[in-house]
Design a protein around this motif. Structure first.
Motif, PDB file in Angstrom:
ATOM      1  N   GLN A 143       5.248   6.815  13.964  1.00  9.02           N
ATOM      2  CA  GLN A 143       4.587   7.218  15.218  1.00  9.02           C
ATOM      3  C   GLN A 143       3.807   8.519  15.021  1.00  9.02           C
ATOM      4  O   GLN A 143       2.734   8.683  15.582  1.00  9.02           O
ATOM      5  N   ILE A 144       4.346   9.437  14.209  1.00  8.00           N
ATOM      6  CA  ILE A 144       3.615  10.694  13.957  1.00  8.00           C
ATOM      7  C   ILE A 144       2.303  10.400  13.230  1.00  8.00           C
ATOM      8  O   ILE A 144       1.246  10.899  13.594  1.00  8.00           O
ATOM      9  N   ILE A 145       2.365   9.546  12.210  1.00  9.91           N
ATOM     10  CA  ILE A 145       1.132   9.226  11.469  1.00  9.91           C
ATOM     11  C   ILE A 145       0.146   8.521  12.407  1.00  9.91           C
ATOM     12  O   ILE A 145      -1.046   8.808  12.425  1.00  9.91           O
ATOM     13  N   GLU A 174       3.406   7.687   2.868  1.00  7.42           N
ATOM     14  CA  GLU A 174       2.697   7.100   4.029  1.00  7.42           C
ATOM     15  C   GLU A 174       2.736   5.574   3.936  1.00  7.42           C
ATOM     16  O   GLU A 174       2.988   4.877   4.922  1.00  7.42           O
ATOM     17  N   ARG A 175       2.522   5.066   2.740  1.00 10.77           N
ATOM     18  CA  ARG A 175       2.578   3.612   2.546  1.00 10.77           C
ATOM     19  C   ARG A 175       3.981   3.087   2.851  1.00 10.77           C
ATOM     20  O   ARG A 175       4.144   2.055   3.504  1.00 10.77           O
ATOM     21  N   PHE A 176       5.005   3.802   2.366  1.00 11.35           N
ATOM     22  CA  PHE A 176       6.385   3.364   2.598  1.00 11.35           C
ATOM     23  C   PHE A 176       6.654   3.229   4.100  1.00 11.35           C
ATOM     24  O   PHE A 176       7.179   2.222   4.582  1.00 11.35           O
ATOM     25  N   VAL A 177       6.256   4.269   4.845  1.00 11.94           N
ATOM     26  CA  VAL A 177       6.511   4.300   6.291  1.00 11.94           C
ATOM     27  C   VAL A 177       5.756   3.158   6.988  1.00 11.94           C
ATOM     28  O   VAL A 177       6.312   2.448   7.836  1.00 11.94           O
ATOM     29  N   ALA A 178       4.492   2.977   6.630  1.00  9.95           N
ATOM     30  CA  ALA A 178       3.674   1.935   7.273  1.00  9.95           C
ATOM     31  C   ALA A 178       4.234   0.549   6.945  1.00  9.95           C
ATOM     32  O   ALA A 178       4.317  -0.321   7.820  1.00  9.95           O
ATOM     33  N   TRP A 206       7.312  -0.144   6.173  1.00  9.03           N
ATOM     34  CA  TRP A 206       8.599  -0.276   6.880  1.00  9.03           C
ATOM     35  C   TRP A 206       8.333  -0.692   8.325  1.00  9.03           C
ATOM     36  O   TRP A 206       8.938  -1.621   8.841  1.00  9.03           O
ATOM     37  N   HIS A 207       7.369  -0.023   8.951  1.00  9.88           N
ATOM     38  CA  HIS A 207       7.022  -0.340  10.343  1.00  9.88           C
ATOM     39  C   HIS A 207       6.563  -1.793  10.443  1.00  9.88           C
ATOM     40  O   HIS A 207       7.024  -2.542  11.310  1.00  9.88           O
TER      41      HIS A 207
END
Ligand code: FAD
Ligand code: SF4
Ligand code: SF4
Length: 465
Positions: free
Chosen positions: A78-80, A119-123, A125-126
């Motif tokens: 959400q922050i990104i 950033e890729r990991f988080v995206a 995961w989402h």
């Protein structure tokens, strides 16, 4: 929390070079949760966070990394997402080394924090856990036309749709995504990621009209006068290829990088039975040293070529391509012929490429770009045995829109003149991305789309008062 003071980034897991050279699957397979946690612990959470200012859209990097440390991956997403609408794309293709990571303090003594990888990991995961369906906002009754479905157009469309505008994207090709679908190969950016973004926009009510070349099927004036659009955003990119103007460029087997990549990626020429075939070549020369050249070379290899050469007139140090792409290309077996320049493409009796004559170069005094100028070595011509040549020496904006739009000012080289909010010389017409800057990056195009969406909103609301 205990910090990880390792001087090295957690390496990105990749497919074995010998295996990946023969498939189109993604080369980098992404951090595991364990790797992401270990890498996140390398961030010092600096108060002045120089990394943030070096990201073209100013993502709050220490804040999203802190959320990873807390294992709140959705919170990190959400922050990104507050500032970037395409994190799964940018985490993969941003030139981080010259942007966010280039200014990371951990890079002063050792390697910077792997911001892009996180950033890729988080995206990812989402995307793997997201079950929410985008909601269509209530309309405010105003209509905006977007020309081009690349990162600038998609971002502008998304922000305007969220604000209640009725948005229609007009895209010349049969699929939305711009360079993300026709240029960057599947093995660097899986197309399903881009499609998910397009699906989300459509769920929010954005209409996507494909096979619509603005300037041919409809003009900008018709969009205003006959279809009642209140504003237009031009995000038509810089897809017009340049050639060298040397003898033999019209032979069969000579492609522009754009055509070669479009056939391979968008038209799936690598799949048996594809409607748009591509010549099966044994020896391929790619002329140029940028990211586009690396992509074309690596595609040629995966299409089955035995030898693929990068022919570049300067040295490897001067190559504009990202180091990571050069390294990956080398590992896969691409042959680098630096300090060489083509002078003629040779044809056989069927007007098909049978070789390329080159001349050796050496580096002279620095030119206007600050790089040492390549100078021909007299009498050093030689021939490379190739049956396909791909020209990858740059692109510029297509003049079609300019030539069909009254009062739209452009630079001599074709770039649309627009201020930092995307306002052009024509009232109600905004522009951004490669169409304005010339070939640049995904994140800068996205940033331009965002700035223009804000300016379009202000323009339409001020007129409505
Ligand atoms: P584009 O992505 O070019 O999209 C423009 C869209 O407009 C296209 O879909 C086009 O079909 C459409 N269009 C054009 N004319 C018309 C018309 N008249 N009517 C309707 N539609 C029209 N950047 C990175 O950051 N990292 C990378 O690794 C990277 N690799 C790249 C690899 C390749 C092969 C290429 C070509 C570029 C790469 N780039 C990379 C650059 C990046 O992709 C671009 O800077 C970015 O896509 C520009 O976005 P845009 O929205 O301005 O235009
Ligand atoms: Fe870095 Fe690109 Fe992400 Fe910005 S969008 S933080 S430059 S990877
Ligand atoms: Fe973290 Fe590097 Fe940014 Fe400092 S500069 S906050 S260490 S990512």
């Amino acid at each position: 929390m205990s910090r990880n003071m390792s001087l090295k980034k957690n390496p990105m897991p990749v497919q074995d070079p010998q295996v990946r050279a023969h498939n189109f699957k993604e080369v980098a397979t992404g951090y595991t949760e364990e790797m992401a946690l270990d890498e996140a612990a390398r961030c010092l959470g600096c108060k002045n966070h120089p990394c943030v200012g070096a990201c073209p859209v100013n993502i709050n990097i220490p804040a999203f990394i802190e959320k990873i440390v807390e294992k709140d991956y959705e919170g990190a997403y959400q922050i990104i997402h507050e500032t970037s609408s395409l994190p799964a794309v940018c985490g993969r293709v941003c030139p981080q080394e010259t942007q966010c990571e280039g200014k990371c303090v951990r890079g002063i003594k050792g390697e910077p924090v792997g911001i892009g990888r996180l950033e890729r990991f988080v995206a990812d995961w989402h995307n793997a856990h997201d079950t929410g369906v985008a909601i269509k906002p209530e309309t405010n009754g105003h209509k905006v036309a977007i020309i081009g479905a690349g990162p600038s157009g998609l971002t502008c469309a998304g922000d305007l749709a969220k604000a209640g505008y009725e948005v229609t994207i007009f895209e010349a090709l049969h699929k939305a995504g711009g360079v993300l679908v026709y240029g960057i190969p599947e093995f660097r950016l899986p197309k399903s990621i881009v499609q998910k973004e397009v699906d989300n926009l459509q769920a929010m009510g954005v209409k996507v009209e494909t096979n619509m070349v603005i300037g041919k099927v409809l003009t900008i004036d018709e969009l205003f006068d006959d279809y009642g659009f209140d504003a237009v955003f031009i995000g038509s990119g810089a897809g017009l290829p340049r050639f060298m103007n040397i003898p033999g460029e019209s032979l069969n087997g000579v492609y522009s990088a754009n055509e070669f990549l479009t056939r391979t990626n968008l038209m799936k020429a690598y799949k048996p039975g594809s409607d748009t075939p591509i010549q099966q070549s044994k020896n391929v020369a790619i002329v140029g040293g940028g990211n586009v050249a690396m992509d074309a070379a690596r595609c040629a290899l995966r299409l089955g070529a035995e030898h693929v050469y990068i022919v570049y007139r300067r040295g490897e140090e001067e190559m504009p391509a990202r180091n990571e792409e050069i390294e990956h290309a080398k590992e896969e077996g691409i042959i680098f012929k630096t300090l060489n320049n083509p002078v003629e493409i040779l044809g056989d009796e069927n007007l098909h490429v049978k070789g390329m004559k080159c001349i050796r170069m050496e580096l002279g005094e620095p030119d206007a770009s600050g790089r040492r100028r390549p100078v021909e070595v007299p009498g050093s011509e030689f021939v490379i045995d190739v049956d396909c040549v791909v020209m990858s020496i740059g692109t510029s904006p297509n003049p079609l829109i300019k030539s069909t739009t009254e009062g739209l000012d452009t630079q001599k080289w074709g770039g649309i003149i627009a201020d930092e909010n995307g306002q052009t010389s024509r009232e109600g017409v905004f522009a951004g991305g490669d169409a304005v800057t010339g070939a640049a990056t995904v994140i800068s195009a996205m940033g331009a789309g965002k700035a223009a969406a804000k300016a379009i909103d202000e323009y339409i609301q001020s007129k409505a008062k």
